[in-house]
Write a protein that holds these residues in place. Structure first.
Motif, PDB file in Angstrom:
ATOM      1  N   ILE A  48       0.673  -1.063   0.159  1.00 18.01           N
ATOM      2  CA  ILE A  48       0.016  -0.098  -0.068  1.00 18.01           C
ATOM      3  C   ILE A  48       0.767   1.179  -0.027  1.00 18.01           C
ATOM      4  N   PHE A  49       1.868   1.326   0.664  1.00 20.34           N
ATOM      5  CA  PHE A  49       2.735   2.557   0.934  1.00 20.34           C
ATOM      6  C   PHE A  49       3.460   2.706  -0.324  1.00 20.34           C
ATOM      7  N   ASN A  50       3.772   1.579  -1.088  1.00 22.26           N
ATOM      8  CA  ASN A  50       4.303   1.808  -2.429  1.00 22.26           C
ATOM      9  C   ASN A  50       3.818   2.328  -3.393  1.00 22.26           C
ATOM     10  N   SER A  51       2.270   2.130  -3.361  1.00 18.34           N
ATOM     11  CA  SER A  51       1.318   2.602  -4.446  1.00 18.34           C
ATOM     12  C   SER A  51       1.221   4.138  -4.059  1.00 18.34           C
ATOM     13  N   VAL A  52       1.297   4.294  -2.745  1.00 12.68           N
ATOM     14  CA  VAL A  52       1.106   5.927  -2.314  1.00 12.68           C
ATOM     15  C   VAL A  52       2.639   6.790  -2.754  1.00 12.68           C
ATOM     16  N   GLU A  53       3.824   6.049  -2.822  1.00 13.98           N
ATOM     17  CA  GLU A  53       4.857   6.734  -3.447  1.00 13.98           C
ATOM     18  C   GLU A  53       4.745   6.683  -4.722  1.00 13.98           C
ATOM     19  N   ARG A  54       4.230   5.890  -5.529  1.00 12.25           N
ATOM     20  CA  ARG A  54       4.418   5.806  -6.906  1.00 12.25           C
ATOM     21  C   ARG A  54       3.086   7.184  -7.225  1.00 12.25           C
ATOM     22  N   LEU A  55       2.124   7.157  -6.662  1.00 14.06           N
ATOM     23  CA  LEU A  55       1.117   8.328  -6.941  1.00 14.06           C
ATOM     24  C   LEU A  55       1.784   9.580  -6.682  1.00 14.06           C
ATOM     25  N   ASP A  56       2.495   9.811  -5.480  1.00 17.81           N
ATOM     26  CA  ASP A  56       3.213  11.137  -5.207  1.00 17.81           C
ATOM     27  C   ASP A  56       4.254  11.385  -6.242  1.00 17.81           C
ATOM     28  N   SER A  57       5.033  10.459  -6.961  1.00 15.07           N
ATOM     29  CA  SER A  57       6.103  10.591  -7.831  1.00 15.07           C
ATOM     30  C   SER A  57       5.379  11.326  -9.262  1.00 15.07           C
ATOM     31  N   ARG A  58       4.236  10.883  -9.470  1.00 10.61           N
ATOM     32  CA  ARG A  58       3.544  11.529 -10.594  1.00 10.61           C
ATOM     33  C   ARG A  58       2.621  12.851  -9.982  1.00 10.61           C
ATOM     34  N   HIS A  59       2.791  13.261  -8.811  1.00  6.91           N
ATOM     35  CA  HIS A  59       2.124  14.346  -8.372  1.00  6.91           C
ATOM     36  C   HIS A  59       0.535  14.311  -8.283  1.00  6.91           C
TER      37      HIS A  59
END
Length: 470
Positions: A48-59
């Motif tokens: 779940i946290f990895n998916s959050v990181e990915r979302l943030d990387s795309r702003h």
């Protein structure tokens, strides 16, 4: 290792973090510098946290809907228990007020697990003895430094993650600039700062080359002093000179102190007063000097650099000089050993994320032959050095060889010299930076006031002729 004990974890804190991220789209910014996905103990929380990181990387917006869509696109939604399990995560907390506190707990447990795993590997290596014990010690030292400083492991990252690192770095630099904090490390020469977009930067390997008596050590001290003036932590590896000898050079920048009197114990009362004042001006500079006779070995240099980095006392390192460094490894030729050394230092600069300034001796000019400006091929074992270096600077003082020499405008080169930018990965090369120096080459300076580079709290060195030394 005792396999009956459970590895350290903080599942409740992990669940609280996940819940807070799903109910507050701004919560991630509070903890992005504290924890990463691999710090989580539960696999579902890692995902779940990895998916959050990915979302943030795309702003992208971070909330229940976007996280669920990201998990679906990755084919990971079922791995965390499906939509129902994700929705239950929001029942753990009512706000994100304590997310930073929870993140610090999770990070602490993650660090403990990494230390346990590292200790197990060291025990295995020590029992097996399949490699030299010095290699095992270096492995331990490097691993502990990485755990302590949060350095990344050997895993590759996606372009999206690399872009996020780049944009985050740009935002950090701008934010620090707005707070009056400069991320670059000042050189003390205005034109050189301009050419290097502000000064030295991590993780560059910077070679300063010069023929004998060109002033390599004095330039290294000059750069080290101005890095410290910029409130940076400096480590000076001195293989050739002692810490006391280097301190003498800094003290003798005050023209009113006689080198002869200092070395022979004949200082006058006035000179003692000047000496005390000069020492006071330099006393608070954050410069650490390593001059032990064993510091010449590359493993010891790396060990000391890692130790200082773990203590938060390393922003830039100087090494005086390359030709004196040894490896304890047998090589067929010296140029292979030099290549190994420069490669190790470049890797160390990246590992610790600091610039390393390495002095290198050029060949002495042949008698009876006109002295030319240094070029890359003049570096001993130049191919290896040039390959690993991000920046190569040459010191050239024409008047040292011929006091009557003049420049293209007919002006004397006495008390002047040039720094030649022979290589610069990030900018133009073959650029000359003109500098001035005093008769005894104790001070290096340009036409800018030293007060521009000395932060509040440091006193300006008193100079009789009122020139501003660099």
């Amino acid at each position: 290792m005792d396999n009956t004990r459970q590895m350290p974890n903080a599942i409740e804190a992990e669940n609280a973090i996940i819940g807070a991220l799903l109910i507050d789209s701004n919560a991630y910014k509070e903890i992005e510098s504290i924890v990463k996905s691999d710090d989580f103990y539960l696999e579902k929380n890692k995902i779940i946290f990895n998916s959050v990181e990915r979302l943030d990387s795309r702003h992208s917006v971070i909330d229940m809907v976007t996280v669920m869509q990201e998990l679906m696109s990755l084919g990971k939604l079922d791995d965390i228990g499906g939509p129902y399990e994700l929705s239950q995560a929001t029942n753990v907390v009512t706000s994100s007020n304590h997310i930073k506190y929870h993140a610090e707990i999770v990070k602490e447990k993650s660090t403990a697990r990494k230390l346990i795993e590292l200790s197990s590997k060291i025990v295995d290596k020590s029992f097996e003895q399949s490699e030299p014990i010095n290699d095992t010690i270096e492995y331990l030292e490097k691993a502990i430094t990485e755990v302590n400083t949060g350095s990344s492991d050997n895993a590759s990252i996606s372009l999206a993650e690399a872009l996020k690192l780049s944009t985050d770095k740009a935002a950090e630099i701008q934010s620090m600039r707005e707070k009056g904090i400069d991320m670059s490390i000042k050189t003390g020469l205005t034109e050189l700062n301009r050419e290097f977009n502000g000064g030295f930067r991590a993780p560059d390997l910077i070679i300063i080359g010069g023929r004998p008596s060109m002033g390599k050590t004095q330039f290294a001290l000059h750069f080290a002093k101005h890095a410290a003036y910029s409130n940076k932590q400096v480590l000076f590896i001195s293989i050739e000179m002692t810490a006391s000898q280097l301190a003498d050079r800094l003290l003798l920048e005050d023209d009113r102190i006689s080198m002869y009197n200092l070395r022979t114990g004949n200082l006058s009362n006035d000179e003692w007063a000047y000496l005390d004042k000069q020492a006071g001006n330099l006393y608070d500079l954050k410069i650490n000097i390593a001059d032990n006779h064993n510091i010449r070995y590359i493993n010891n240099i790396k060990s000391e650099a890692r130790r200082m980095k773990r203590q938060g006392k390393l922003d830039i390192m100087f090494i005086d000089y390359l030709g004196l460094i040894r490896t304890n490894i047998k090589f067929g030729t010296r140029d292979l050993e030099i290549g190994y050394i420069t490669g190790e230092l470049k890797n160390l600069a990246k590992e610790l994320n600091v610039p390393i300034v390495l002095l290198s001796q050029l060949s002495r000019p042949m008698k009876g032959v006109a002295v030319k400006e240094p070029q890359l091929e003049d570096l001993r074992e130049s191919g290896n050095i040039e390959q690993d270096a991000d920046v190569v600077l040459f010191i050239h003082r024409p008047s040292y060889y011929d006091s009557s020499v003049v420049n293209s405008n007919g002006e004397s080169w006495n008390n002047k010299g040039k720094l030649i930018i022979a290589k610069y990965r990030e900018g133009a090369r073959n650029r000359d930076i003109i500098f001035n120096h005093d008769d005894k080459f104790k001070k290096i300076f340009d036409d800018q006031s030293i007060s521009k580079f000395i932060p509040e709290g440091f006193k300006k060195v008193s100079i009789e002729n009122d020139q501003m030394p660099f």
